[in-house]
Each structure stands twice: as C-alpha cells, then as structure tokens.
Design an enzyme around this catalytic site. Structure first.
Site, PDB file in Angstrom:
ATOM      1  N   HIS A  24      26.360   2.602 100.821  1.00 45.15           N
ATOM      2  CA  HIS A  24      25.486   1.442 101.015  1.00 45.15           C
ATOM      3  C   HIS A  24      24.396   1.700 102.055  1.00 45.15           C
ATOM      4  O   HIS A  24      23.855   0.768 102.636  1.00 45.15           O
ATOM      5  CB  HIS A  24      26.328   0.206 101.381  1.00 45.15           C
ATOM      6  CG  HIS A  24      27.233  -0.234 100.261  1.00 45.15           C
ATOM      7  ND1 HIS A  24      28.346  -0.998 100.423  1.00 45.15           N
ATOM      8  CD2 HIS A  24      27.150   0.020  98.914  1.00 45.15           C
ATOM      9  CE1 HIS A  24      28.924  -1.209  99.243  1.00 45.15           C
ATOM     10  NE2 HIS A  24      28.233  -0.591  98.327  1.00 45.15           N
ATOM     11  N   ASN A  53      30.386   1.817 104.694  1.00 50.33           N
ATOM     12  CA  ASN A  53      29.850   1.356 105.982  1.00 50.33           C
ATOM     13  C   ASN A  53      28.479   1.967 106.252  1.00 50.33           C
ATOM     14  O   ASN A  53      28.217   3.131 105.928  1.00 50.33           O
ATOM     15  CB  ASN A  53      30.807   1.726 107.121  1.00 50.33           C
ATOM     16  CG  ASN A  53      32.163   1.064 106.925  1.00 50.33           C
ATOM     17  OD1 ASN A  53      32.273   0.127 106.136  1.00 50.33           O
ATOM     18  ND2 ASN A  53      33.175   1.548 107.614  1.00 50.33           N
ATOM     19  N   SER A  67      38.141  -4.550 101.115  1.00 52.21           N
ATOM     20  CA  SER A  67      38.743  -5.586 100.259  1.00 52.21           C
ATOM     21  C   SER A  67      38.504  -5.274  98.781  1.00 52.21           C
ATOM     22  O   SER A  67      38.981  -5.997  97.918  1.00 52.21           O
ATOM     23  CB  SER A  67      38.150  -6.951 100.606  1.00 52.21           C
ATOM     24  OG  SER A  67      36.763  -6.959 100.325  1.00 52.21           O
ATOM     25  N   ASP A  92      27.408   2.129 109.377  1.00 49.26           N
ATOM     26  CA  ASP A  92      27.448   2.693 110.737  1.00 49.26           C
ATOM     27  C   ASP A  92      27.650   4.208 110.673  1.00 49.26           C
ATOM     28  O   ASP A  92      27.881   4.779 109.601  1.00 49.26           O
ATOM     29  CB  ASP A  92      28.550   2.012 111.581  1.00 49.26           C
ATOM     30  CG  ASP A  92      29.962   2.308 111.071  1.00 49.26           C
ATOM     31  OD1 ASP A  92      30.312   3.493 110.912  1.00 49.26           O
ATOM     32  OD2 ASP A  92      30.725   1.346 110.821  1.00 49.26           O
TER      33      ASP A  92
HETATM   34  P1  OAD Z   1      35.413  -6.594 103.644  1.00 47.14           P
HETATM   35  O1  OAD Z   1      35.079  -7.443 104.823  1.00 47.14           O
HETATM   36  O2  OAD Z   1      35.224  -7.170 102.299  1.00 47.14           O
HETATM   37  O3  OAD Z   1      36.922  -6.116 103.759  1.00 47.14           O
HETATM   38  C1  OAD Z   1      37.433  -5.615 104.950  1.00 47.14           C
HETATM   39  C2  OAD Z   1      38.871  -5.176 104.730  1.00 47.14           C
HETATM   40  O4  OAD Z   1      39.300  -4.577 105.932  1.00 47.14           O
HETATM   41  C3  OAD Z   1      39.849  -6.321 104.413  1.00 47.14           C
HETATM   42  O5  OAD Z   1      40.699  -5.946 103.339  1.00 47.14           O
HETATM   43  C4  OAD Z   1      40.641  -6.461 105.719  1.00 47.14           C
HETATM   44  O6  OAD Z   1      41.990  -6.886 105.526  1.00 47.14           O
HETATM   45  C5  OAD Z   1      40.588  -5.048 106.253  1.00 47.14           C
HETATM   46  N1  OAD Z   1      40.755  -4.930 107.710  1.00 47.14           N
HETATM   47  C6  OAD Z   1      40.415  -5.806 108.683  1.00 47.14           C
HETATM   48  N2  OAD Z   1      40.722  -5.327 109.895  1.00 47.14           N
HETATM   49  C7  OAD Z   1      41.278  -4.102 109.694  1.00 47.14           C
HETATM   50  C8  OAD Z   1      41.791  -3.086 110.542  1.00 47.14           C
HETATM   51  N3  OAD Z   1      41.812  -3.222 111.881  1.00 47.14           N
HETATM   52  N4  OAD Z   1      42.273  -1.962 109.982  1.00 47.14           N
HETATM   53  C9  OAD Z   1      42.266  -1.797 108.622  1.00 47.14           C
HETATM   54  N5  OAD Z   1      41.794  -2.716 107.778  1.00 47.14           N
HETATM   55  C10 OAD Z   1      41.298  -3.853 108.293  1.00 47.14           C
HETATM   56  O7  OAD Z   1      34.570  -5.227 103.823  1.00 47.14           O
HETATM   57  P2  OAD Z   1      34.219  -4.122 102.733  1.00 47.14           P
HETATM   58  O8  OAD Z   1      35.272  -4.031 101.689  1.00 47.14           O
HETATM   59  O9  OAD Z   1      33.860  -2.893 103.464  1.00 47.14           O
HETATM   60  O10 OAD Z   1      27.992  -4.273 101.271  1.00 47.14           O
HETATM   61  O11 OAD Z   1      32.924  -4.748 102.092  1.00 47.14           O
HETATM   62  C11 OAD Z   1      32.267  -4.021 101.077  1.00 47.14           C
HETATM   63  C12 OAD Z   1      30.796  -4.313 101.100  1.00 47.14           C
HETATM   64  O12 OAD Z   1      30.584  -5.721 101.119  1.00 47.14           O
HETATM   65  C13 OAD Z   1      30.067  -3.832 102.345  1.00 47.14           C
HETATM   66  O13 OAD Z   1      29.733  -2.480 102.311  1.00 47.14           O
HETATM   67  C14 OAD Z   1      28.855  -4.690 102.348  1.00 47.14           C
HETATM   68  C15 OAD Z   1      29.518  -6.012 102.061  1.00 47.14           C
HETATM   69  O14 OAD Z   1      28.755  -7.014 101.522  1.00 47.14           O
HETATM   70  C16 OAD Z   1      26.685  -4.468 101.321  1.00 47.14           C
HETATM   71  O15 OAD Z   1      26.136  -5.005 102.278  1.00 47.14           O
HETATM   72  C17 OAD Z   1      25.949  -3.968 100.111  1.00 47.14           C
END
Ligand code: OAD
Length: 232
Positions: free
Chosen positions: A109, A92, A176, A94
């Site tokens: 990131h 993140n 994810s 943030d």
């Molecule tokens: P994703 O949006 O790909 O995944 C978010 C995950 O959080 C999913 O598995 C959801 O099921 C889960 N989720 C949603 N609400 C939740 C909650 N209240 N509690 C727990 N889990 C929850 O986000 P990231 O995996 O962080 O990179 O994405 C990785 C990267 O892709 C980011 O850092 C960003 C993005 O493109 C860059 O910008 C380089």
C-alpha cells in the site's frame, strides 16, 4: 548427494505489527477509521475535493511514523534470515520493518515517507515530514503521498502473488484481512505451505484450513515463533 532446499518464509504483515510501536491500527476500537472517514482522506475523490485534508491526514501519520521505533516483532524477523530465505509483504506504509533490519520488504500500500508526482508517477524520498499544496516535482507537478488509496490499483500485487506462490511457511501477523486484493494473497500459497496467524483476536480466513493461530500480541508471539523456527 542430497541437497536440502532452503525454505522460504513469507511474513504478511498489517497494522497490528506496528501497534506496539505506538501506531494506530485501522479497525480496532479507536482505530484510524473510527476517527476519520475513508472517503474523506483515502480516495482519489477525496484528493480531488479536499487535497488539504488528505495531506494533513498523511502529514500527521508521517510524523507519528518518524517518532515510532520498531518493536521486538519487527526485530525478530531478520533473525530468520540466518536459516531461511525471508520475504516480508506488508500492507503498512511505515518503514519499521526496514529499520529493524529486514532486507527484503515489499510494500503493498505504498510508503508514507515517499512523495509521488501526480503527473509522472515518479517517487521521491521526503526530506521532511510534510507534503503541502504547492510542493512540486522537478517537472512542476504537485506531489502527493506515495500511498495506495481505496479504488486505486495496487502496483506490487503481481510481485506479492509470485512471492506467496513459493512460500513454504507463511506468517500472517496483525491484519484483519479486510482489504483486497491484499487479503486474497493467502489463497496463492501451495497446499503444503505451513501457515501461522499471530493476532490477539479471531480473524476470519476463508477457504484455508490447517492454520496455527497464536493468539498473542505481535511482540510476544512472533519472537517466540521465530525461536521455534530457528530450532528445526
Ligand atoms: P486492521 O486495523 O484492519 O487490522 C489490524 C489487526 O491487527 C486486527 O486483526 C487486530 O486484532 C490486530 N492487532 C491489534 N493489535 C495487535 C498487536 N499488538 N499484535 C498483533 N496484532 C494486533 O489493519 P490492516 O489489516 O493492516 O489500507 O488493514 C489493512 C489496510 O486497511 C491498511 O493497509 C490500510 C487500511 O485501510 C489502505 O489505506 C489502502
């Protein structure tokens, strides 16, 4: 005399940990990548073609971050520091882990509250919410958001691998595991490392067995797990 080793807990977080603070994830329905194209706002090519759009995207997200507050999941992590060595590796941009009191946070990131000179690479803490075209570093070069775009090198990946190699407990939360090299970090842990996954949805994890999946939201699942880990 036998000395007991302090265990190392590594938290590997993604957008889902900040979802209950009101910040959108990327790939859930109505996530950021449903409303914007990655290629338009998060690549070096986008910056070359339409820097105004890139800046607008991050200016908007920066304002949302400044208005957001850490949630119980963020706040539960520093409690572990009473008993364990704790490292947070976050995808993140943030600052909610830091605002919740975590001392040891590595951003894979980048950090949206920083700007970076396109020429020198020097970073600056922003004094206001926006970066605009014409905002320059002290050497006269344009400033950009200090975030890692798709196709760019992830400078903190080597440090992150080292941290994962010494983890005794790994807590994967709100990601994810779709983006590399970050998603590969889970393959750098020792075979004895205990793994917890906190996510309300199923997440595909290759190669790794023996994961305890806590199928709950971050703010529900993590404080409970922290309580359990403090009891051992
Ligand atoms: P994703 O949006 O790909 O995944 C978010 C995950 O959080 C999913 O598995 C959801 O099921 C889960 N989720 C949603 N609400 C939740 C909650 N209240 N509690 C727990 N889990 C929850 O986000 P990231 O995996 O962080 O990179 O994405 C990785 C990267 O892709 C980011 O850092 C960003 C993005 O493109 C860059 O910008 C380089």
């Amino acid at each position: 005399m036998k000395t007991s080793k302090i265990q190392h807990v590594v938290i590997f977080s993604g957008a889902g940990i900040s979802a209950e603070s009101g910040l959108k994830t990327f790939r859930d329905s109505d996530g950021l990548w449903e409303n914007y194209k990655v290629d338009d706002v998060a690549t070096p090519q986008a910056w070359e073609k339409k820097p105004e759009l890139v800046l607008e995207f991050y200016n908007l997200r920066r304002k949302q971050v400044l208005n957001a507050k850490p949630n119980p999941a963020h706040f539960s992590i520093p409690k572990l520091e009473k008993k364990y060595k704790v490292s947070v590796i976050t995808q993140n941009v943030d600052d909610l882990h830091e605002r919740a009191g975590s001392k040891n946070v590595l951003h894979l990131h980048g950090e949206i509250l920083n700007s970076r000179s396109v020429e020198t690479g020097k970073t600056y803490r922003l004094k206001n919410a926006e970066i605009n075209l014409g905002d320059l570093c002290e050497n006269g070069h344009q400033l950009r958001p200090d975030v890692v775009w798709f196709g760019e090198y992830v400078p903190n990946i080597v440090k992150a691998i080292k941290i994962c190699e010494s983890a005794d407990i790994l807590i994967i939360i709100g990601t994810s595991l779709n983006v590399y090299p970050a998603a590969d970090l889970i393959n750098d842990i020792k075979s004895s490392c205990k793994i917890y996954l906190i996510d309300p949805k199923d997440v595909t994890i290759k190669k790794i067995a023996n994961i305890t999946h806590i199928k709950k939201s971050a703010s529900e699942g993590l404080p409970k797990l922290v309580e359990e880990l403090l009891k051992f």
